[in-house]
Design an enzyme around this catalytic site. Structure first.
Site, PDB file in Angstrom:
ATOM      1  N   HIS A   1      46.275  57.690  27.755  1.00  0.00           N
ATOM      2  CA  HIS A   1      46.396  56.242  27.581  1.00  0.00           C
ATOM      3  C   HIS A   1      45.277  55.553  28.362  1.00  0.00           C
ATOM      4  O   HIS A   1      45.143  55.736  29.576  1.00  0.00           O
ATOM      5  CB  HIS A   1      47.771  55.786  28.076  1.00  0.00           C
TER       6      HIS A   1
ATOM      7  N   ASP B   1      43.592  52.002  29.398  1.00  0.00           N
ATOM      8  CA  ASP B   1      43.837  50.568  29.537  1.00  0.00           C
ATOM      9  C   ASP B   1      42.514  49.824  29.662  1.00  0.00           C
ATOM     10  O   ASP B   1      41.803  49.973  30.652  1.00  0.00           O
ATOM     11  CB  ASP B   1      44.698  50.311  30.779  1.00  0.00           C
TER      12      ASP B   1
ATOM     13  N   MET C   1      43.449  45.137  26.171  1.00  0.00           N
ATOM     14  CA  MET C   1      43.912  43.878  26.777  1.00  0.00           C
ATOM     15  C   MET C   1      42.680  43.002  26.944  1.00  0.00           C
ATOM     16  O   MET C   1      42.249  42.691  28.066  1.00  0.00           O
ATOM     17  CB  MET C   1      44.600  44.175  28.120  1.00  0.00           C
TER      18      MET C   1
HETATM   19  C1  DX5 Z   1      49.389  47.778  32.665  1.00  0.00           C
HETATM   20  C2  DX5 Z   1      48.970  48.955  31.824  1.00  0.00           C
HETATM   21  C3  DX5 Z   1      49.721  50.200  32.071  1.00  0.00           C
HETATM   22  C4  DX5 Z   1      49.669  50.732  33.484  1.00  0.00           C
HETATM   23  C5  DX5 Z   1      51.000  51.334  33.768  1.00  0.00           C
HETATM   24  O1  DX5 Z   1      48.795  46.641  32.156  1.00  0.00           O
HETATM   25  O2  DX5 Z   1      49.090  48.641  30.438  1.00  0.00           O
HETATM   26  O3  DX5 Z   1      49.350  51.214  31.138  1.00  0.00           O
HETATM   27  O4  DX5 Z   1      48.680  51.720  33.697  1.00  0.00           O
HETATM   28  O5  DX5 Z   1      51.034  51.694  35.101  1.00  0.00           O
HETATM   29  P1  DX5 Z   1      52.362  52.230  35.808  1.00  0.00           P
HETATM   30  O6  DX5 Z   1      52.815  53.450  35.059  1.00  0.00           O
HETATM   31  O7  DX5 Z   1      51.882  52.533  37.191  1.00  0.00           O
HETATM   32  O8  DX5 Z   1      53.372  51.125  35.754  1.00  0.00           O
HETATM   33 ZN    ZN Z   2      48.718  50.273  28.975  1.00  0.00          ZN
END
Ligand code: DX5
Ligand code: ZN
Length: 219
Positions: A35, A37, A70
């Site tokens: 994944h 981000d 995002m």
């Molecule tokens: C937040 C991201 C997530 C983030 C999740 O905006 O979309 O993918 O990495 O992180 P954890 O698992 O630490 O909550």
């Molecule tokens: Zn994410």
């Protein structure tokens, strides 16, 4: 049941100075998806990486790259991420003027389109685009940062999404993202999620722990 749960390791929580090695380690440890981000400091209050970094990392993974955009506007960058090696491209309805068109473009680039709902975005936003997507992502934190606390009010939205997906008769993955740990994993799986994004819970303790961390999320 447990075998149908896929774990998407969010590299946001990895060691950014060694991302290639981190991806290899987490894949070796059993992650099903990587994944990624992508944040722009405008749509969300944080900046991460762009398409050139995704392209550099892609040869380090055999598993699919699950790219969570995002950024706003998102449309001008879809092709870049497709060319960089994204397998799935997931977009927020708020990230452009025409979510339907955006998802059509992702499909035309031969990538798996996904739509993602923020905690404050109602579930019915997916209704007009459900026929276009291979994945719905429900945010269980506000996007922008790893390590935040799971927002339990989103469990109802996960259930509502699962019901909508069931009615389509199509195979659409139901992914959750944010604050996922072994405890909240149980809750989201019970609500109908089948792909769990996890950053902190996967990468904590370093590479020697990755396999156990991932196993613990499968329940
Ligand atoms: C937040 C991201 C997530 C983030 C999740 O905006 O979309 O993918 O990495 O992180 P954890 O698992 O630490 O909550
Ligand atoms: Zn994410």
């Amino acid at each position: 049941m447990a075998t149908s749960i896929r774990i998407a390791a969010s590299i946001l929580a990895a060691d950014f100075s060694r991302l290639g090695a981190e991806i290899e380690a987490v894949e070796q440890a059993g992650a099903d998806l990587i994944h990624v981000d992508v944040m722009d400091g405008h749509f969300v209050p944080n900046i991460t990486i762009g398409a050139p970094v995704v392209k550099a990392l892609r040869p380090h993974a055999k598993k699919p790259f699950d790219v969570h955009l995002m950024i706003s506007p998102v449309d001008p960058f879809l092709e870049d991420f497709a060319d960089a090696g994204a397998d799935g491209i997931t977009v927020h309805p708020e990230a452009g003027p025409h979510i339907h068109r955006t998802l059509q473009v992702v499909r035309s680039l031969r990538k798996k389109p996904g739509v993602v709902l923020n905690p404050g975005t109602p579930v019915d936003r997916i209704d007009p685009v459900l026929d276009l997507v291979d994945l719905v992502l429900i945010m269980t934190v506000n996007p922008g940062f790893g390590g935040q606390t799971f927002i339990a009010s989103q469990l109802k939205k996960i259930e509502a999404t699962a019901n909508r997906i069931a009615k389509t008769g199509r195979e659409i993955a139901l992914e959750v993202d944010g604050g996922i740990n072994p405890q909240t994993a149980k809750q989201v799986i019970a609500a109908g999620a089948n792909v769990l994004v996890a950053g902190t819970a996967v990468f904590k303790g370093g590479a020697k722990n990755y396999a156990a961390n991932i196993a613990a999320l499968r329940g």
